[in-house]
Design an enzyme around this catalytic site. Structure first.
Site, short mmCIF file in Angstrom:
data_model
loop_
_atom_site.label_atom_id
_atom_site.label_comp_id
_atom_site.label_asym_id
_atom_site.label_seq_id
_atom_site.Cartn_x
_atom_site.Cartn_y
_atom_site.Cartn_z
CE LYS A 33 -9.90 -52.69 28.46
NZ LYS A 33 -9.00 -52.39 29.56
CB THR A 34 -11.18 -57.78 30.10
OG1 THR A 34 -11.07 -56.41 30.50
CG2 THR A 34 -10.42 -58.65 31.08
CG ASP A 217 -5.67 -54.32 30.14
OD1 ASP A 217 -6.26 -53.81 29.18
OD2 ASP A 217 -6.22 -54.60 31.22
CD GLU A 218 -7.03 -49.89 30.97
OE1 GLU A 218 -7.13 -49.00 30.10
OE2 GLU A 218 -7.96 -50.21 31.72
CD GLN A 248 -11.93 -46.38 28.30
OE1 GLN A 248 -12.13 -46.64 29.48
NE2 GLN A 248 -12.13 -47.24 27.34
NE ARG A 615 -16.06 -46.64 32.81
CZ ARG A 615 -15.44 -47.47 31.99
NH1 ARG A 615 -15.15 -48.68 32.39
NH2 ARG A 615 -15.13 -47.11 30.76
#
Length: 743
Positions: A33-34, A217-218, A248, A615
């Site tokens: 994603k980043t 983002d997010e 998330q 994670r």
DNA sequence: CTAGCTGCTGTTTTT
DNA sequence: CAGCAGCTAG
């Protein structure tokens, strides 16, 4: 150009090279994603589509913003300073600072963190003589923040009952106080800049035509107000690129609204959602666990992570008798991981709530394993730092009542409640700030004082005898005035040093027994100021203070060493580790008891679990303890339901549940037992020592499932036990009829 | 006014 | 087991 794009999979490539249009990218955990976000920015700039000036990117944490800047800087040889990249709060701050007049704020407005906000509210409640039984400050705070999140000012909140009317009254009073002092809280940053854009066409059009690309983002964590803010800021020519993952979303408790994703689809006419489902982080077993777990939630946008890697290791599960044993187990495993060559910094110990770090820290400390705790008490939230910042705030703006009250008598200089009440009365009658009232008092009664004080402040630079702290209100006024005067010409780090020296903070903590850490932190503040001067474009005091409020957590001492990473699951979002230990997986803790009553609470807890599991890159440990010290007493819990929601085939139970568990002595002492349930007295306790049915015993009931005995009573045919079941609450059961199985 | 004590309460997650 | 508010003895 092509070098930017070679490492992308087809979906990533599509997202990155999308033409000038709004888009929604559903990006699973570990799906790059980043990378997509930063590469898109680099691609837009490099292709000449837009200049850095025309880009606004918003993230949720300062960490993420920094990461984004670093990655972009690595891809492109450009100065990232002109780009607007930051958190919602950070960007709003920037906006308000640039247009402080239009927003009706003083140039040096300060930001209240939640603790500051609470302090202001407490003060107001006291002033209004509110009944703090009926109106707990925290609830008032919650009410105010909620109203602001709804976009409502005090005058706009509709109140149909006495309680709400009272709340609105407090809200109005709070608003008034903040305006007077020139301070804004977190929610205010957003609301103020929303209102600014709403009302001021010139400002709005300026930014609308400037930002051709807005990247978020997010996105699943945006609140209603943040979404409205975005919609306002996006002009007809602006392309909004939103990246998020509904699975998330873990910030509903502070207003995050997953519904924004659906709304965004419609408002911005998104033809098709791009899904990133290939996971580059974790091995198969871990992804299986995550996928199966999250399938228990309803109303998902739908997404299934996959990997081209193998299944990898099984997920290890450990059943510990106590939290203490759990910590010991983790320490052992960490040691062997280290022996296998895994870097400590690649190992994370995650937990649901901050309080759980204590046991772990204790065990790690005894084992001499270096660790670093994120979150919890942050640097800028420590009391000594808060005191220091309050002095700095007084230097920047003495009208700041909040800051004044914090330090007016710290270190103690003989200004007690009585004199303060006098001052506050005066302020209530005549208006103005506490500081003004103080000045009036000094000047009015003893005109000589100001002459004296000027003389003494002139000598400050000479650093003669470390001047004896002057007492009383006169002393305080003289101190602040002298600081303000001296600091006018000093660079920031020297202002801090001067303040530390002359406020008496250093002296105070030197005299305190446990003051060593605090002194160190105060010194660290000078370091932080020095670092700030090097990094920031505007290194003024006011800007530094803002930085301190907004980035409370970023500054952590001792970052260099290779150390274990301890943090809550919340703060682990966006990070990845070779190995992850997920501890305290017990009903009541995770999912947390408080989430029971909230609508959608359980699903949010499950998403949190999903975040935690994803994670881990290679190895994942799940552990729970049958008994745990919490808030000063031992609690008995059953394992979290979330473990059952993971396919058992990917789990490996390290200590299989023993049918004939060795009996432990009951952790409750008779006196505690009596104190808790006086009516049963010795009977139950004695009975418990003789039979296998004792407090703390894990059991299974045919109908209610797994539970744990929390109380025993009676004997023989009357023997009853109280069993706490995860889902069905607690029940008293007659042993004769209830077919219980001991685990 | 200050310091130190007691007794009470509240406890998730964070910008 | 905190941290804090309120009380009391100096």
């Amino acid at each position: 150009m092509s070098s930017l794009l070679t490492a992308l999979n087809p979906e990533q490539l599509e997202a990155v090279t999308l033409p000038h249009q709004s888009a929604l990218v559903l990006a699973g955990a570990g799906s790059g994603k980043t990378k997509v976000l930063t590469t898109r920015i680099a691609y837009l700039i490099q292709s000449g589509e837009v200049s850095p000036h025309g880009i606004l990117a918003v993230t949720f944490t300062n960490k993420a913003a920094k990461e984004m800047l670093t990655r972009i800087a690595a891809m492109l040889p450009i100065n990232t300073r002109g780009m607007w990249i930051g958190t919602f709060h950070g960007l709003c701050n920037r906006l308000l600072r640039a247009h402080h007049q239009d927003a009706g704020l003083p140039q040096t407005f300060q930001i209240l963190d939640s603790a500051d906000q609470l302090a202001v509210i407490k003060r107001i409640l006291k002033n209004l003589g509110a009944d703090d039984e009926k109106f707990p400050p925290r609830q008032v705070q919650w009410f105010i923040n909620n109203a602001k999140e709804e976009g409502l000012r005090a005058s706009q909140v509709e109140a149909y009952d006495d309680y709400t009317r009272k709340m609105v009254e407090f809200y109005a009073s709070y608003e008034h106080q903040c305006n007077k002092e020139g301070v804004v809280d977190f929610a205010e940053l957003l609301l103020r800049s929303y209102e600014l854009l709403m009302r001021n066409e010139i400002v709005r059009e300026h930014y609308r035509s400037r930002f051709l690309h807005i990247l978020v983002d997010e996105f699943q964590d945006t609140s209603r107000l943040q979404y409205k803010w975005l919609r306002l800021l996006a002009g007809p020519k602006t392309a909004v690129f939103a990246v998020g993952d509904d699975d998330q979303s873990i910030y509903a408790f502070r207003g995050a609204n997953t519904g924004n994703m659906r709304e965004f689809e419609q408002d911005f006419r998104i033809p098709r959602i791009i899904k990133l489902e290939q996971n580059y982080r974790s091995h198969g077993n871990i992804l299986d666990a995550a996928n199966t777990l999250i399938r228990n939630n309803n109303g998902r946008l739908g997404k299934n992570l996959w990997t081209s890697e193998g299944r990898g290791e099984p997920i290890r599960v450990y059943n510990a008798p106590t939290d203490f044993d759990e910590a010991a187990f983790i320490v052992d495993e960490v040691k062997s991981l280290r022996a296998e060559g895994v870097q400590l910094s690649q190992i994370a110990l995650l937990y649901r709530s901050n309080a759980q770090s204590r046991v772990l820290e204790h065990a790690l400390f005894n084992a001499s394993l270096p660790y670093r705790v994120y979150g919890g008490m942050r640097f800028f939230e420590r009391q000594e730092i808060k005191h220091a910042l309050a002095y700095l705030r007084m230097i920047a703006n003495p009208e700041d009542d909040n800051a004044l009250l914090r330090i007016v008598n710290f270190p103690a200089r003989g200004i007690g409640l009585r004199s303060l009440e006098q001052l506050q009365d005066e302020v209530r009658q005549q208006g103005g700030s506490l500081w003004e009232a103080m000045l009036k008092k000094c000047r009015g009664r003893e005109p000589a004082t100001s002459g004296l004080l000027n003389k003494s402040s002139a000598g400050v630079g000479e650093n003669k005898e470390p001047d004896r702290p002057r007492r009383g209100i006169e002393g305080f006024v003289a101190l602040i005035e002298s600081m303000r005067q001296v600091c006018e010409t000093l660079p920031l780090p020297e202002i801090v040093e001067h303040m530390l020296e002359h406020s008496g903070l250093i002296r105070h903590y030197q005299a305190e027994r446990e003051g060593a850490d605090r002194l160190e932190n105060l010194n660290e503040l000078v370091t932080a100021a020095t670092a700030f001067v090097h990094e920031a474009e505007d290194d003024g005091l006011a800007v530094f203070l803002n930085h301190a409020s907004l980035e409370a957590g970023e500054h952590q001492a001792g970052g260099g060493e290779d150390a274990l990473q301890l943090m809550t699951v919340h703060s682990a979002k966006g990070l990845e580790f070779h190995s992850v230990f997920l501890s305290g997986l017990e009903e009541g803790l995770f999912p947390h008891d408080n989430s029971r009553n909230e609508a959608g609470g359980l699903e949010e807890e499950r998403r949190l679990m999903y975040v935690a599991v994803t994670r881990a890159k290679r190895r994942l440990y799940l552990s729970f303890a049958q008994s745990r010290m919490l808030h000063g007493q031992t609690r008995y819990n059953i394992p979290t339901r979330f473990i059952e929601e993971i396919p058992q085939g990917v789990l490996k139970w390290l200590q299989p549940v023993q049918k004939t568990a060795p009996w432990r002595p009951a952790p409750l002492s008779p006196t505690q037992e009596v104190a808790q349930r006086p009516q049963i007295r010795e009977m139950g306790v004695r009975e418990a020592t003789a039979s296998p049915w004792r407090v703390g015993q894990n059991v299974v009931h045919a109908k209610f499932g797994a539970g744990v005995i929390v109380n025993c009573e009676g004997r023989g045919a009357d023997a009853r036990v109280e069993v706490k079941f995860g889902r069905n609450g607690s029940k008293w059961l007659l042993l004769e009829y209830a077919k219980l199985t001991a685990l």
